[in-house]
Design a protein around this motif. Structure first.
Motif: not given
Ligand code: SF4
Length: 432
Positions: A13-14, A31-33, A39-41, A63-64
């Motif tokens: 997600t981003m 929150r997204v984790a 993975i987050v962007r 990871p980012v």
């Protein structure tokens, strides 16, 4: 986080915060984790965002990826800040030399990249082709970028083709997957609101994933709550049985037999299930007319009537409780199950009372949606039409096996039924 090569499809997600606003960005990343993002962007449009990346990368539990457009210096800074991956569009970064510079630094640091094309920003020389054949134009652009990276001897990348158009996304990714051996990132760009965007993404990405195409996915939704994108991504992966995460909720569609406020109950059950990680199956049925029916395999379930409802497990009643306590009591049973090492705790007296209640409320003659489905399944098994099976039940003759008694469908025996509606032809059948 392995991408491609048979690894599970990764959920991306981003963040929607200003990247350099560290408290807001880190809160959204947690929150997204927690919602299951692998993975987050984060967008890196300014120097201060590249600077903030140093902290984000260090503190992020996942990871980012640094999302860069137009400015290769920012890509270099993001790499130096420790980004786990850099996403760029080789077509808008200032030419092959600039791409080469970024690829060289990424090679030095062992950092992978995502390269991609968007339907809105194809290189000029493909504009004519785009008007004639947009799918071929997208795939050609992606293939040209892949060739560029290969010429630069950089092969640690995944590729994405993004389009707002669902059929074009499906067609171009199918074509691309035949032409290149690299992992693919899938998404429908600017998909829309939570409602329409989720559906578009489910159709587009679901079709590709069902074909075995796609190694990472991102659901793009117009919401500031990035975790919503993650939840949708997981529902798509769970629906295709590609990955498992958390409970599976089964709920009947409701019909005129509904006997309690199921909308509220299902929403509450869904909300409370979010606290569980185990892939437990929980079912909610709107009435007891149908018995436990197709929810027989559910780990836990509830079915209700006006004042009372019942909690069951694996097709067996556990206890009857007042309707307003159904949800609380359901979760008490689920918690007892986990506390006892995943063993259902059954009180025989309460179970017997619930069984009696079910018998009183079940209507074995009701032609419910579940029984119609069972009828169709029986018909498919016998290679007959549902109408034929139904007629044979009414006549006491099985059209496939010849004369003789016919197996009841669900709890409904042929002799108990006096009038039903054909699920296939809409015709009415009467038993004299
Ligand atoms: S008959 Fe089936 S669909 Fe209708 S309320 Fe009962 S369980 Fe739900």
């Amino acid at each position: 986080m392995p991408i491609g090569g048979g690894a599970p499809v990764a959920v991306q997600t981003m963040t929607k915060t200003e990247t350099a606003d560290l408290p807001a960005t880190m809160a959204q990343i947690s929150r997204v984790a927690e919602a299951g993002a692998d993975i987050v962007r984060v967008a890196v449009p300014r120097d201060q965002d590249a600077e903030a990346l140093k902290t984000i990368v260090r503190e992020s539990p996942i990871p980012v990826i640094a999302d860069i457009h137009f400015n290769h210096t920012l890509a270099l800074k993001a790499l130096d800040a420790g980004a786990h991956c850099v996403r760029l569009n080789p077509g808008n970064i200032g030419g092959p030399d600039k791409v080469a510079e970024v690829a060289a630094r990424a090679t030095e640091l062992g950092t992978p990249m995502r390269i991609g094309v968007n339907s809105g920003s194809l290189p000029k020389h493909l504009h004519a082709l785009e008007r004639e054949n947009p799918v071929e134009a997208l795939v050609t652009a992606a293939a040209e970028f892949v060739e560029l990276m290969e010429r630069l001897r950089f092969e640690d990348f995944k590729v994405s083709i993004k389009s707002t158009n669902v059929p074009n996304t499906i067609a171009s990714n199918r074509l691309l997957s035949e032409r290149i051996p690299y992992p693919l990132h899938l998404g429908i760009t600017e998909a829309g609101t939570k409602w329409s965007g989720s559906l578009k993404s489910a159709v587009g990405l679901g079709t590709l994933l069902a074909d075995g195409i796609g190694d990472t996915i991102r659901i793009s939704l117009s919401t500031f709550h990035a975790e919503e994108e993650v939840k949708v991504a997981w529902e798509i992966l769970k629906a295709l049985q590609l990955r498992e995460r958390g409970p599976v909720l089964i709920a009947c569609p409701t019909c005129g037999r509904l006997q309690f406020d199921m909308d509220t109950v299902v929403a509450e059950v869904e909300r409370r299930l979010e606290a569980y990680d185990d892939p437990i199956e929980v079912s909610v049925l709107g009435c007891a007319v149908n018995g436990i029916g197709e929810a027989r395999h559910a780990d836990f379930g509830i079915t209700g009537a006006k004042d009372m409802g019942m909690i069951y497990s694996k097709g067996e009643p556990l206890k009857k409780v007042p309707t307003e306590q159904l949800v609380d009591e359901l979760f008490k049973e689920i918690d007892r199950y986990y506390a006892a090492g995943k063993t259902v705790q059954r009180d025989e007296t309460a179970a017997a009372e619930a069984r009696r209640w079910l018998q009183e409320n079940e209507d074995a003659t009701a032609m419910t949606p579940e029984r119609i489905a069972a009828l169709e399944a029986a018909a498919a098994e016998n290679d007959a039409s549902a109408a034929e099976v139904l007629e044979s039940m009414l006549d006491g003759v099985n059209p496939v096996a010849g004369d003789g008694p016919v197996e009841p469908v669900g709890a409904m025996g042929a002799t108990e039924m006096d009038e039903v509606v054909s699920p296939v032809a809409g015709r009415r059948f009467s038993r004299s």
